[in-house]
Motif scaffolding. Structure first.
Motif, short mmCIF file in Angstrom:
data_model
loop_
_atom_site.label_atom_id
_atom_site.label_comp_id
_atom_site.label_asym_id
_atom_site.label_seq_id
_atom_site.Cartn_x
_atom_site.Cartn_y
_atom_site.Cartn_z
N ILE A 164 0.82 -1.27 0.06
CA ILE A 164 -0.01 -0.10 0.08
C ILE A 164 0.90 1.31 0.01
O ILE A 164 0.58 2.30 -0.90
CB ILE A 164 -0.93 0.08 1.10
CG1 ILE A 164 -2.06 -1.11 1.42
CG2 ILE A 164 -1.74 1.23 1.48
CD1 ILE A 164 -2.82 -1.58 2.42
N PHE A 165 1.88 1.33 0.75
CA PHE A 165 2.66 2.42 1.22
C PHE A 165 3.97 2.52 0.44
O PHE A 165 4.70 3.63 0.48
CB PHE A 165 2.71 2.58 2.64
CG PHE A 165 1.41 2.86 3.19
CD1 PHE A 165 0.63 4.09 3.17
CD2 PHE A 165 1.09 1.75 4.21
CE1 PHE A 165 -0.40 4.25 3.97
CE2 PHE A 165 -0.12 1.98 4.69
CZ PHE A 165 -0.94 3.09 4.62
N LEU A 166 4.56 1.59 -0.11
CA LEU A 166 6.10 1.37 -0.29
C LEU A 166 6.11 1.22 -2.04
O LEU A 166 7.47 0.86 -2.40
CB LEU A 166 6.80 0.59 0.60
CG LEU A 166 6.82 1.05 1.83
CD1 LEU A 166 7.90 0.04 2.62
CD2 LEU A 166 7.42 2.59 2.16
N ASN A 167 5.00 0.76 -2.42
CA ASN A 167 5.05 0.12 -3.85
C ASN A 167 5.68 1.12 -4.79
O ASN A 167 6.62 0.91 -5.67
CB ASN A 167 3.67 -0.05 -4.28
CG ASN A 167 3.97 -1.02 -5.63
OD1 ASN A 167 4.68 -1.64 -5.99
ND2 ASN A 167 2.64 -1.27 -6.23
N GLY A 168 5.14 2.35 -5.10
CA GLY A 168 5.57 3.39 -5.96
C GLY A 168 5.53 2.77 -7.35
O GLY A 168 6.59 3.11 -8.13
N SER A 169 4.64 2.22 -7.67
CA SER A 169 4.50 1.46 -8.89
C SER A 169 5.55 0.35 -9.26
O SER A 169 5.44 0.16 -10.56
CB SER A 169 4.30 2.75 -10.07
OG SER A 169 3.17 3.67 -9.90
N ALA A 170 6.34 -0.01 -8.44
CA ALA A 170 7.30 -0.83 -8.97
C ALA A 170 6.73 -2.28 -9.27
O ALA A 170 6.94 -3.07 -10.01
CB ALA A 170 8.10 -1.10 -7.60
N LEU A 255 15.88 0.64 -0.37
CA LEU A 255 15.55 -0.33 0.80
C LEU A 255 14.14 -0.57 0.64
O LEU A 255 13.79 -1.94 0.92
CB LEU A 255 16.02 0.32 1.99
CG LEU A 255 15.57 -0.36 3.30
CD1 LEU A 255 15.99 -1.78 3.32
CD2 LEU A 255 15.91 0.54 4.36
N ALA A 256 13.25 0.32 0.35
CA ALA A 256 11.89 0.20 0.32
C ALA A 256 11.42 -0.89 -0.61
O ALA A 256 10.35 -1.46 -0.32
CB ALA A 256 11.15 1.47 -0.25
N LEU A 257 12.19 -1.09 -1.81
CA LEU A 257 11.72 -2.29 -2.80
C LEU A 257 11.97 -3.53 -1.82
O LEU A 257 11.25 -4.40 -2.23
CB LEU A 257 12.76 -2.23 -4.06
CG LEU A 257 12.87 -3.29 -4.98
CD1 LEU A 257 11.30 -3.15 -5.61
CD2 LEU A 257 13.85 -3.04 -6.00
N PHE A 258 13.24 -3.63 -1.04
CA PHE A 258 13.26 -5.01 -0.39
C PHE A 258 12.34 -5.37 0.75
O PHE A 258 11.90 -6.20 0.86
CB PHE A 258 14.82 -4.85 0.16
CG PHE A 258 15.68 -5.38 -0.82
CD1 PHE A 258 16.48 -6.39 -0.94
CD2 PHE A 258 16.20 -4.15 -1.68
CE1 PHE A 258 17.27 -6.59 -2.08
CE2 PHE A 258 17.16 -4.46 -2.84
CZ PHE A 258 17.70 -5.75 -2.90
N ILE A 259 11.77 -4.10 1.25
CA ILE A 259 10.84 -4.25 2.43
C ILE A 259 9.53 -4.70 1.59
O ILE A 259 8.65 -5.31 2.21
CB ILE A 259 10.68 -2.96 3.17
CG1 ILE A 259 12.12 -2.74 3.93
CG2 ILE A 259 9.44 -3.02 4.23
CD1 ILE A 259 12.03 -1.48 4.47
N CYS A 261 9.42 -6.37 -1.51
CA CYS A 261 9.30 -7.54 -2.32
C CYS A 261 9.96 -9.06 -1.39
O CYS A 261 9.20 -10.00 -1.49
CB CYS A 261 10.51 -7.78 -3.29
SG CYS A 261 10.03 -6.47 -4.61
N VAL A 262 10.61 -8.61 -0.27
CA VAL A 262 10.99 -9.82 0.72
C VAL A 262 9.97 -10.30 1.37
O VAL A 262 9.63 -11.65 1.38
CB VAL A 262 12.37 -9.59 1.48
CG1 VAL A 262 12.44 -10.54 2.51
CG2 VAL A 262 13.54 -9.14 0.80
N PRO A 263 9.11 -9.57 2.05
CA PRO A 263 7.71 -10.16 2.68
C PRO A 263 6.99 -11.12 1.59
O PRO A 263 6.58 -12.21 1.96
CB PRO A 263 7.22 -9.19 3.42
CG PRO A 263 8.34 -8.01 3.53
CD PRO A 263 9.08 -8.33 2.46
N MET A 291 10.23 -7.27 -12.08
CA MET A 291 8.90 -6.27 -12.21
C MET A 291 9.58 -4.76 -11.98
O MET A 291 9.16 -4.03 -12.64
CB MET A 291 7.79 -6.60 -11.46
CG MET A 291 7.06 -7.93 -11.98
SD MET A 291 5.92 -8.32 -11.02
CE MET A 291 5.44 -9.80 -11.79
N ALA A 292 10.38 -4.64 -11.02
CA ALA A 292 10.95 -3.20 -10.42
C ALA A 292 12.17 -2.84 -11.52
O ALA A 292 12.75 -1.97 -10.96
CB ALA A 292 11.23 -3.21 -9.13
N GLY A 293 12.44 -3.63 -12.31
CA GLY A 293 13.52 -3.54 -13.29
C GLY A 293 14.96 -3.95 -12.87
O GLY A 293 15.97 -3.46 -13.72
#
Length: 334
Positions: A164-170, A255-259, A261-263, A291-293
């Motif tokens: 919800i909050f960290l995706n940024g369309s990734a 870091l937001a991408l790992f928070i 994708c990892v879960p 998907m995030a590049g």
């Protein structure tokens, strides 16, 4: 002096039933272990064949040892945190003991789960150790089930929060919407647990017996909040550790991408399909990070490095496994 790990004869009492069931057939355990390891290796081999192993190996060679060591240290710190979480949950069924005891049994379970062939793995091992130590096998298994369940709830919640909050369309909605839905269902289940516990007597006998062990936790979900907070911190720390591995490879992914994708990947690797999620994690990372590049080779390398870090961390459980004797069964017969 190290204490002996010799096994004692099993008496035909209720208290010995769980250890006897845990041991199982050696042949079956070996086959299950071999199957999980072979499946994980096969999936990784397919990935390396499909994407070419040479670029992946070159990527792995770029990892800085200091970054890898920090990731291993964070993983071990997370296991210490998990042992404390287990202790909090065990106290809810009046299973109390020094933190060192829970830490020892947790690391024994971690080692067993990674390196010893078994159908039930480290969770059952630590339950048996704790249950025999206090002569309360049922409550010990309840605490382990609650510990595992709280950990999964934290994964669901963190994955939903990040979506919800960290995706940024990734990641596309096809990935984030299911994660949000599962998180919402987990939250609803947490809030309605007392209602479910009060209605448990209406359920079929097999469900009553299975859910009966969790009744103390279902009746008092608010009491598990400290354990849930620890679980959320743990999941974030695991994401940070893998972000550090990526930094060691020279990647500048946020870091937001790992928070995020990892879960989500952990939802798949939590299933005991392969050895420590080998292959499943790498496949999930190729899809999610891709998907995030992120390059496919980089995603596979991060997964393999994390597998190596957890396996190396699991080796630290060898010492308590060897030096801690299995507590004896105290017969209640006259």
């Amino acid at each position: 002096m190290s204490r002996s790990r010799a096994t004692e004869p099993q008496a035909s009492t209720p208290s010995s039933a769980a250890p006897a069931a845990t041991s199982g057939s050696g042949a079956k355990r070996s086959r299950a272990f071999a199957l999980r390891a072979a499946l994980g290796i096969a999936i990784v081999a397919i990935l390396l064949w499909h994407y070419d192993a040479r670029p992946v190996l070159r990527t792995l060679a770029r990892e800085h040892l200091v970054y890898f060591a920090i990731a291993v240290a964070l993983y071990l710190a997370g296991q210490v945190m998990s042992a404390y979480r287990w202790r909090l949950l065990a106290a809810m069924v009046n299973l109390r003991g020094p933190f060192a005891e829970f830490l020892t049994y947790y690391f024994i379970g971690m080692f067993t789960n990674l390196f010893v062939p078994g159908l039930v793995g480290g969770d059952a091992a630590r339950a048996v150790y704790l249950g025999r130590r206090h002569q309360r096998i049922g409550d010990a298994f309840a605490s382990v089930v609650a510990d595992r369940g709280i950990g999964l709830v934290a994964i669901f919640w963190l994955a939903a929060f990040a979506a919800i909050f960290l995706n940024g369309s990734a990641l596309p909605p096809a990935v984030t919407r299911p994660a949000i839905a599962v998180g919402a269902i987990a939250l609803l289940g947490f809030l309605t647990a007392p209602i479910f516990a009060r209605l448990l007597y209406l359920a079929p006998a097999i469900i009553r017996r299975s859910a009966g062990l969790a009744a103390p936790y279902l009746h008092r979900p608010a009491a598990t909040i400290p354990a849930l907070i620890l679980s959320l911190v743990l999941q974030v720390s695991l994401a940070v550790a893998q972000w550090i591995l990526a930094r060691g490879l020279g990647l500048d992914a946020p870091l937001a991408l790992f928070i995020l994708c990892v879960p989500i990947a952990n939802l798949f690797t939590a299933l005991p399909i392969t050895l420590n999620g080998l292959g499943i994690r790498e496949t999930a990372y190729v899809a999610l990070f891709g998907m995030a590049g992120m390059g496919k080779n980089d995603a596979i390398a991060i997964g393999l490095l994390w597998f190596a870090a957890t396996m190396l961390g699991g080796l630290t459980g060898l010492y308590p496994f060897v030096t801690t004797s299995l507590p004896p069964i105290i017969s209640t017969e006259a």
